[in-house]
Design a protein around this motif. Structure first.
Motif: not given
Length: 342
Positions: A74-85
């Protein structure tokens, strides 16, 4: 004026920002803020490793940490999405610099968003390294909501520039400005309630506790200065302080409703705004109902998630009102605007 590329990019950014904000809430509500005990990697890997590899790493670097791979993902998917943003917002800033000679192009707003997303990354790091200290997590939530709001505002400005050109004779109505300010105060109070785990502090939807008197410790509950070092997962405040936090959140909701009444009264003659104000009222009533149900049923995950999603929807509705609630400046204001530097 060809601004199609800029508009497509900002539309994509808004969609991804929605995903990031909702994922952030989902991560927090699942108590997965420390699903990865390190940053920016997770157990030393940028792709979550196997349970066996994690256990080996835990014994060496994170003794005592309880491994939960679901929370780690959950935490890593959030980080991936935030990095792409962050990458999309960087592209927007670069595009703005290329178009800086185009009169009226929102260069400052585009670059300001880039600064904001960098600060957001720092707060994401501190959320983990400082072990969910409440003021950091609250500001991280507020930064995410601000990023979404400014992206919406960027789209509004680009759309107006494309369709009508530069307009210097209009400014936002005071009622709309007050409504946005009241909403962000309430979002801050909601974040403070969540990060201090104060959603369970009261068991009655109107008063805090119906069958007993409650001591409210506002001095402790609303004090952001807390010691660094302890793990704040689950909250560390006494019951009296948490009750004060939840009551403050309820008072903030009342303040927002009063601001919405004032904005509706001020903008009542703008008939094109009525559907959007109606949408704000509908979402506000739904959000209040969800808040009541969360208290009655003591924050089940589905209702808590819906409450967070409704807050995001309310932000979008209020920004839609703000973007359309512009009024003509007086002649004196227009002259002053032309004479002022920049």
């Amino acid at each position: 004026m060809n601004l199609n590329v800029s508009l497509r990019l900002v539309n994509l950014s808004i969609g991804l920002a929605l995903v990031v904000v909702l994922l952030g809430g989902w991560t927090r509500l699942n108590d997965a803020g420390l699903g990865c005990p390190d940053w920016p990697a997770c157990y030393g890997h940028f792709v979550l490793p196997s349970a066996h590899q994690v256990e080996e790493r835990i014994l060496i670097d994170f003794p005592g940490h309880v491994v939960d791979l679901k929370k780690g993902w959950l935490e890593m998917v959030h980080r991936y999405a935030a990095s792409l943003l962050g990458l999309l917002i960087l592209l927007q800033a670069l595009l703005a610099m290329r178009k800086r000679k185009l009169e009226g192009y929102p260069v400052v707003l585009s670059c300001g968003l880039l600064v904001l997303v960098i600060v957001q990354g720092l707060f994401g790091m501190w959320t983990v390294t400082l072990k969910l200290v409440p003021w950091v997590v609250t500001l991280h939530l507020l930064g995410g909501m601000t990023t979404l709001a400014l992206l919406v505002r960027l789209r509004q400005r680009l759309s107006v520039l494309k369709d009508h050109g530069l307009q210097t004779d209009r400014h936002p109505d005071v009622g709309a400005v007050m409504l946005v300010a009241a909403l962000f105060i309430q979002i801050s109070l909601g974040g403070w309630t969540s990060t201090n785990y104060a959603g369970w502090a009261c068991d009655h939807w109107l008063v805090c506790h119906q069958e007993s008197s409650v001591e409210y410790d506002f001095a402790t509950g609303m004090n952001p200065v807390v010691p660094l070092g302890p793990n704040y997962e689950g909250g560390l405040l006494p019951a009296e302080a948490r009750a004060a936090i939840q009551i403050s959140h309820r008072l903030g909701a009342l303040m927002f409703v009063i601001s919405l009444l004032m904005a509706t009264w001020r903008l009542r003659e703008n008939h094109s705004l009525m559907p959007w104000l109606g949408l704000v009222w509908v979402v506000t009533c739904g959000q209040i109902a969800l808040g009541v149900l969360n208290v009655i049923f003591q924050l089940p995950l589905a209702l808590a998630t819906a409450h967070h999603a409704a807050a995001v929807m309310l932000l979008l509705a209020v920004m839609a009102v703000y973007g359309r609630a512009f009024v003509k400046r007086t002649r004196t204001e227009v002259i002053h605007g032309y004479l002022s530097p920049g």
